[in-house]
Design a protein around this motif. Structure first.
Motif, PDB file in Angstrom:
ATOM      1  N   ASN A 390      -2.872  11.633  -4.403  1.00 42.15           N
ATOM      2  CA  ASN A 390      -3.567  10.674  -5.257  1.00 42.15           C
ATOM      3  C   ASN A 390      -3.441   9.310  -4.592  1.00 42.15           C
ATOM      4  O   ASN A 390      -2.330   8.829  -4.359  1.00 42.15           O
ATOM      5  CB  ASN A 390      -2.967  10.646  -6.664  1.00 42.15           C
ATOM      6  N   THR A 391      -4.584   8.679  -4.294  1.00 48.57           N
ATOM      7  CA  THR A 391      -4.562   7.433  -3.539  1.00 48.57           C
ATOM      8  C   THR A 391      -3.780   6.337  -4.250  1.00 48.57           C
ATOM      9  O   THR A 391      -2.939   5.657  -3.650  1.00 48.57           O
ATOM     10  CB  THR A 391      -6.008   6.943  -3.292  1.00 48.57           C
ATOM     11  N   VAL A 392      -4.045   6.165  -5.543  1.00 53.95           N
ATOM     12  CA  VAL A 392      -3.401   5.092  -6.297  1.00 53.95           C
ATOM     13  C   VAL A 392      -1.896   5.307  -6.367  1.00 53.95           C
ATOM     14  O   VAL A 392      -1.096   4.398  -6.085  1.00 53.95           O
ATOM     15  CB  VAL A 392      -4.006   4.977  -7.712  1.00 53.95           C
ATOM     16  N   LEU A 393      -1.483   6.525  -6.747  1.00 50.45           N
ATOM     17  CA  LEU A 393      -0.054   6.821  -6.841  1.00 50.45           C
ATOM     18  C   LEU A 393       0.615   6.753  -5.470  1.00 50.45           C
ATOM     19  O   LEU A 393       1.779   6.352  -5.352  1.00 50.45           O
ATOM     20  CB  LEU A 393       0.155   8.195  -7.470  1.00 50.45           C
ATOM     21  N   GLN A 394      -0.121   7.142  -4.424  1.00 51.16           N
ATOM     22  CA  GLN A 394       0.438   7.080  -3.079  1.00 51.16           C
ATOM     23  C   GLN A 394       0.769   5.643  -2.689  1.00 51.16           C
ATOM     24  O   GLN A 394       1.846   5.363  -2.152  1.00 51.16           O
ATOM     25  CB  GLN A 394      -0.552   7.660  -2.065  1.00 51.16           C
ATOM     26  N   ILE A 395      -0.141   4.727  -2.965  1.00 50.97           N
ATOM     27  CA  ILE A 395       0.104   3.322  -2.615  1.00 50.97           C
ATOM     28  C   ILE A 395       1.195   2.733  -3.494  1.00 50.97           C
ATOM     29  O   ILE A 395       2.047   1.969  -3.012  1.00 50.97           O
ATOM     30  CB  ILE A 395      -1.212   2.519  -2.723  1.00 50.97           C
ATOM     31  N   MET A 396       1.217   3.099  -4.774  1.00 49.44           N
ATOM     32  CA  MET A 396       2.302   2.640  -5.655  1.00 49.44           C
ATOM     33  C   MET A 396       3.646   3.120  -5.142  1.00 49.44           C
ATOM     34  O   MET A 396       4.610   2.352  -5.043  1.00 49.44           O
ATOM     35  CB  MET A 396       2.073   3.150  -7.072  1.00 49.44           C
ATOM     36  N   CYS A 397       3.707   4.408  -4.816  1.00 52.20           N
ATOM     37  CA  CYS A 397       4.950   5.019  -4.342  1.00 52.20           C
ATOM     38  C   CYS A 397       5.390   4.419  -3.013  1.00 52.20           C
ATOM     39  O   CYS A 397       6.554   4.069  -2.828  1.00 52.20           O
ATOM     40  CB  CYS A 397       4.758   6.524  -4.217  1.00 52.20           C
TER      41      CYS A 397
END
Length: 470
Positions: A390-397
């Motif tokens: 997931n792009t959004v969760l990946q960047i958050m993480c």
């Protein structure tokens, strides 16, 4: 020296070569070569073809738009016999053999050198211009470089991967943005390149269905058997969904566009038959949007409306006749979305929860790309980290609050960039990007290097054409 090069470039033989390279039909030659090399396991021949045609395009053509074919074919050239990826049934050492690796490096350096030559030329002629979208992409890349910088157990591999992502996002954009002489013909070339890719994808899926013994199991399609040397069903799904807007664009522009509309149904069928849930979801979002634009803005609306109406009617009839098989198919591909009363999605739900945990542990700069996800399958890519689908969760993480702010700003800039100049040509490019972003909410596509290069190319196209021309 420059006069000698000019004479060579304007020679009769070179002009013939330039006409071939810039032809909208030339990508179909490339697709045929890729298919032949794929089934004969001649990966190195495919690499030479991609590298040499790409290099000649950069050196000889004023408009480098046809280089999109090189970017598309590099995504799908790896054969089943020689693939190094474990998920595709491989693990071959083919690409690591000295005699092969040396040639790959040579071809890559040839292409990179020609790209740098074009960029230097653009700088000398003062063609390169800094734009808001470029600044936003730079800010995002800074955050990618700083991923996990203050996290506990920081690994230097985070910096290396962040650097690789930065190169993928910025290098193609910088090199090609001001080398693109985008006209209606240029967009047509891009569309035909995607159509050639779709022909390749449909051919390979058809051959797989016809020749693979374990493709059908328990009265339905065994999607685990849908693998290629260059990727699994989800990878296939990304590329086939990206082809849909290009085919419908041609349907809207061409005199006998209804032929492309008919062909788009085969592309849609491939998106379903690859059995990728995310591809089906992406196609369900992208295809109706493309058809609405086609019927409202395209040529030969009556012919396209008739084709669409017949297709819908045929779809309803087939759904009634094969209702049991369709139900079984849907049941099979959605079986692990919920397991024992809990969300699962092939382990995605657990991965997303872990991603949020890492974000909470390092909220400012993130925990870095190289964190461990317990439900992540090893692909055998080696240099790629365990990504969280997931792009959004990946960047958050990985990049924390600062990273997600930079990504949100970039997304807003791309939307503003598109609406500055809404045209049919820019719209089909924007829908391709939309399809990629939708699928990346359920997979790792935007961080998988080759799709990243395509994304960067599309950003260059949209930015280059953001100003209205009278």
């Amino acid at each position: 020296m420059s006069s000698v090069l000019k004479k060579i470039k304007d020679g009769r033989a070179v002009n013939i070569l330039k006409a071939i390279l810039s032809s909208k039909y030339f990508p179909f030659v490339g697709a045929a070569v890729m298919i032949l090399c794929y089934y004969l396991s001649l990966d190195i021949v495919a690499i030479y073809y991609i590298g040499i045609t790409g290099t000649l395009t950069l050196l000889l053509l004023d408009d480098v738009t046809p280089v999109i074919s090189s970017f598309l074919f590099i995504c799908v050239f790896s054969s089943m016999k020689n693939t190094p990826f474990l998920l595709t049934g491989g693990g071959s050492d083919y690409y690591y053999r000295p005699e092969i690796l040396t040639q790959i490096i040579f071809v890559a350096m040839l292409f990179i050198a020609s790209a740098l030559f074009r960029f230097v030329q653009a700088c000398i002629k003062k063609q390169f211009k800094i734009t808001p979208l470029f600044i936003g992409m730079c800010a995002l890349c800074v955050m990618l470089l700083l991923n996990g910088v203050f996290a506990r157990n920081y690994d230097i591999k985070n910096l290396v991967f962040g650097g690789l992502m930065t190169v993928c996002l910025l290098a193609v954009y910088i090199v090609f943005k001001d080398g693109l002489k985008l006209t209606e013909k240029s967009f047509e070339n891009i569309a035909f390149a995607f159509m050639a890719l779709s022909a390749l994808l449909i051919t390979e899926l058809f051959v797989l269905y016809v020749t693979k013994d374990d493709i059908f199991a328990n009265g339905t399609i065994n999607r685990e058997a849908i693998i290629f040397g260059w990727g699994v069903y989800n990878t296939y799904g990304l590329y086939i969904v990206m082809c849909i807007p290009a085919v419908t664009y041609l349907a809207a522009k061409k005199k006998y566009g209804f032929c492309f509309t008919i062909y788009s149904l085969f592309v849609l069928a491939a998106a379903v038959l690859c059995c990728s849930r995310q591809a089906i979801l992406g196609a369900a979002a992208v295809y109706p949007l493309c058809i609405v634009i086609l019927l409202v803005k395209g040529k030969n609306r009556l012919a396209n409306l008739i084709v669409t109406g017949v297709a819908v009617a045929a779809g309803i009839v087939l759904a009634c006749v094969f209702s049991r098989q369709i139900y079984q198919f849907i049941k099979e591909i959605t079986a692990n979305i919920i397991v024992n009363g809990s969300l699962n999605g092939s382990g995605r739900w657990n991965i997303w929860q872990e991603a949020l945990y890492y974000f909470e542990s390092s909220p400012v700069f993130g925990a870095g790309f190289f964190v461990q996800f317990s439900h992540w399958k090893d692909t055998g890519n080696g240099f790629l980290p365990h990504l969280c689908h997931n792009t959004v969760l990946q960047i958050m993480c990985s990049c924390g609050v600062l990273g997600i702010i930079a990504y949100a700003a970039h997304r807003i800039q791309t939307i503003i960039c598109f609406f500055k100049n809404v045209t049919p040509e820019r719209t089909f490019i924007a829908i391709i990007v939309l399809g990629m972003l939708i699928l990346s909410l359920l997979d790792t596509h935007l961080f998988n290097i080759l799709p990243t290069l395509l994304y960067s190319f599309f950003m260059a196209v949209l930015d280059k054409t953001s100003k209205k021309t009278v």
